[in-house]
Motif scaffolding. Structure first.
Motif, PDB file in Angstrom:
ATOM      1  N   SER A   1       1.286  -1.092   0.329  1.00 18.54           N
ATOM      2  CA  SER A   1      -0.453  -0.119   0.557  1.00 18.54           C
ATOM      3  C   SER A   1       0.770   0.954  -0.181  1.00 18.54           C
ATOM      4  CB  SER A   1      -0.880   0.239   1.316  1.00 18.54           C
ATOM      5  OG  SER A   1      -0.771   0.382   2.277  1.00 18.54           O
ATOM      6  N   VAL A   2       0.167   2.131  -0.122  1.00 15.76           N
ATOM      7  CA  VAL A   2       0.850   3.358  -0.186  1.00 15.76           C
ATOM      8  C   VAL A   2       1.899   3.879   0.853  1.00 15.76           C
ATOM      9  CG1 VAL A   2       1.067   5.991  -1.408  1.00 15.76           C
ATOM     10  CG2 VAL A   2      -0.571   4.129  -2.060  1.00 15.76           C
ATOM     11  N   GLN A   3       0.501   3.655   1.851  1.00 14.15           N
ATOM     12  CA  GLN A   3       1.025   4.103   3.525  1.00 14.15           C
ATOM     13  C   GLN A   3       2.228   3.767   3.899  1.00 14.15           C
ATOM     14  OE1 GLN A   3      -2.553   3.884   6.074  1.00 14.15           O
ATOM     15  NE2 GLN A   3      -2.098   5.419   6.897  1.00 14.15           N
ATOM     16  N   ARG A   4       2.011   2.400   3.379  1.00 11.76           N
ATOM     17  CA  ARG A   4       3.637   1.277   3.806  1.00 11.76           C
ATOM     18  C   ARG A   4       4.764   1.680   3.720  1.00 11.76           C
ATOM     19  NH1 ARG A   4       2.312  -4.452   2.245  1.00 11.76           N
ATOM     20  NH2 ARG A   4       0.645  -3.948   3.868  1.00 11.76           N
ATOM     21  N   ARG A   5       4.657   1.879   1.664  1.00 12.66           N
ATOM     22  CA  ARG A   5       5.547   2.781   0.905  1.00 12.66           C
ATOM     23  C   ARG A   5       6.421   3.988   1.496  1.00 12.66           C
ATOM     24  NH1 ARG A   5       4.049   3.044  -4.400  1.00 12.66           N
ATOM     25  NH2 ARG A   5       2.158   1.946  -3.775  1.00 12.66           N
ATOM     26  N   ALA A   6       5.224   4.482   1.808  1.00 18.16           N
ATOM     27  CA  ALA A   6       6.198   5.820   2.180  1.00 18.16           C
ATOM     28  C   ALA A   6       5.677   5.741   3.835  1.00 18.16           C
ATOM     29  CB  ALA A   6       4.538   6.940   2.839  1.00 18.16           C
ATOM     30  N   ALA A   7       5.926   4.866   4.854  1.00 15.36           N
ATOM     31  CA  ALA A   7       6.588   4.924   6.724  1.00 15.36           C
ATOM     32  C   ALA A   7       8.315   3.773   5.934  1.00 15.36           C
ATOM     33  CB  ALA A   7       5.812   3.298   6.780  1.00 15.36           C
ATOM     34  N   HIS A   8       8.274   3.185   4.593  1.00 14.68           N
ATOM     35  CA  HIS A   8       9.104   2.373   4.949  1.00 14.68           C
ATOM     36  C   HIS A   8      10.215   3.422   4.235  1.00 14.68           C
ATOM     37  CE1 HIS A   8      11.891  -0.701   3.972  1.00 14.68           C
ATOM     38  NE2 HIS A   8      12.539  -0.568   2.780  1.00 14.68           N
ATOM     39  N   ALA A   9      10.351   4.429   3.486  1.00 14.92           N
ATOM     40  CA  ALA A   9      11.090   5.182   2.764  1.00 14.92           C
ATOM     41  C   ALA A   9      11.359   6.015   4.152  1.00 14.92           C
ATOM     42  CB  ALA A   9      10.484   6.042   1.643  1.00 14.92           C
ATOM     43  N   PHE A  10      10.536   7.037   5.109  1.00 14.36           N
ATOM     44  CA  PHE A  10      11.015   7.757   6.411  1.00 14.36           C
ATOM     45  C   PHE A  10      11.764   6.865   7.185  1.00 14.36           C
ATOM     46  CE2 PHE A  10      10.078   9.355  10.034  1.00 14.36           C
ATOM     47  CZ  PHE A  10      10.191  10.285  10.009  1.00 14.36           C
ATOM     48  N   GLN A  11      11.765   5.362   7.080  1.00 15.33           N
ATOM     49  CA  GLN A  11      12.528   4.910   7.854  1.00 15.33           C
ATOM     50  C   GLN A  11      14.094   4.901   7.616  1.00 15.33           C
ATOM     51  OE1 GLN A  11      11.494   0.615   8.427  1.00 15.33           O
ATOM     52  NE2 GLN A  11      11.978   0.743  10.474  1.00 15.33           N
ATOM     53  N   ARG A  12      14.024   4.648   6.068  1.00  7.71           N
ATOM     54  CA  ARG A  12      15.294   4.059   5.464  1.00  7.71           C
ATOM     55  C   ARG A  12      15.636   5.467   5.965  1.00  7.71           C
ATOM     56  NH1 ARG A  12      14.552   3.472  -0.163  1.00  7.71           N
ATOM     57  NH2 ARG A  12      12.928   2.676  -0.171  1.00  7.71           N
ATOM     58  N   GLN A  13      15.060   6.913   5.528  1.00  8.45           N
ATOM     59  CA  GLN A  13      15.405   8.062   5.415  1.00  8.45           C
ATOM     60  C   GLN A  13      16.069   8.199   6.737  1.00  8.45           C
ATOM     61  OE1 GLN A  13      12.590  11.256   4.849  1.00  8.45           O
ATOM     62  NE2 GLN A  13      14.600  12.471   3.421  1.00  8.45           N
ATOM     63  N   MET A  14      15.965   7.951   7.962  1.00  6.78           N
ATOM     64  CA  MET A  14      15.983   8.746   9.107  1.00  6.78           C
ATOM     65  C   MET A  14      16.899   7.543   9.123  1.00  6.78           C
ATOM     66  SD  MET A  14      13.948  10.831  10.311  1.00  6.78           S
ATOM     67  CE  MET A  14      14.948  10.708  12.098  1.00  6.78           C
ATOM     68  N   GLN A  15      17.376   6.252   9.349  1.00 10.93           N
ATOM     69  CA  GLN A  15      18.565   5.438   9.220  1.00 10.93           C
ATOM     70  C   GLN A  15      19.806   6.331   8.908  1.00 10.93           C
ATOM     71  OE1 GLN A  15      17.443   0.956   8.432  1.00 10.93           O
ATOM     72  NE2 GLN A  15      16.450   1.058  10.192  1.00 10.93           N
ATOM     73  N   GLN A  16      19.882   6.830   7.365  1.00 11.00           N
ATOM     74  CA  GLN A  16      20.644   7.490   7.051  1.00 11.00           C
ATOM     75  C   GLN A  16      20.732   8.710   7.013  1.00 11.00           C
ATOM     76  OE1 GLN A  16      19.088   8.049   3.065  1.00 11.00           O
ATOM     77  NE2 GLN A  16      19.384   5.535   2.390  1.00 11.00           N
TER      78      GLN A  16
END
Length: 81
Positions: A1-16
């Motif tokens: 879903s769009v929400q799940r992809r957005a949450a995953h992208a945000f998490q990846r961005q925070m880890q970087q």
């Protein structure tokens, strides 16, 4: 879903942004070095600070405005203790 992809992208961005230790790499070492020279207080620091505090107390009891900022007075008390 769009929400799940957005949450995953945000998490990846925070880890970087957090660096390698948050992403599972080696932890970073923090080194604290001593001051090069000891800080020096003015010769009349104690007398000037007590004068400010006394003036503030008298202003409060006399129902007048305090001449110094509360932050400055708080810092003065903290430095004297």
């Amino acid at each position: 879903s769009v929400q799940r992809r957005a949450a995953h992208a945000f998490q990846r961005q925070m880890q970087q942004k957090a660096g390698p230790s948050a992403a599972g790499g080696a932890p970073r070492k923090l080194t604290i070095k001593p001051l090069r020279t000891a800080p020096k207080l003015p010769a009349n620091f104690e007398q000037a600070t007590w004068a400010k505090l006394l003036d503030a107390v008298r202003a409060v009891h006399g129902k007048r405005a305090v001449n110094h900022s509360l932050e400055e007075l708080y810092r003065g008390v903290e430095d004297m203790c």
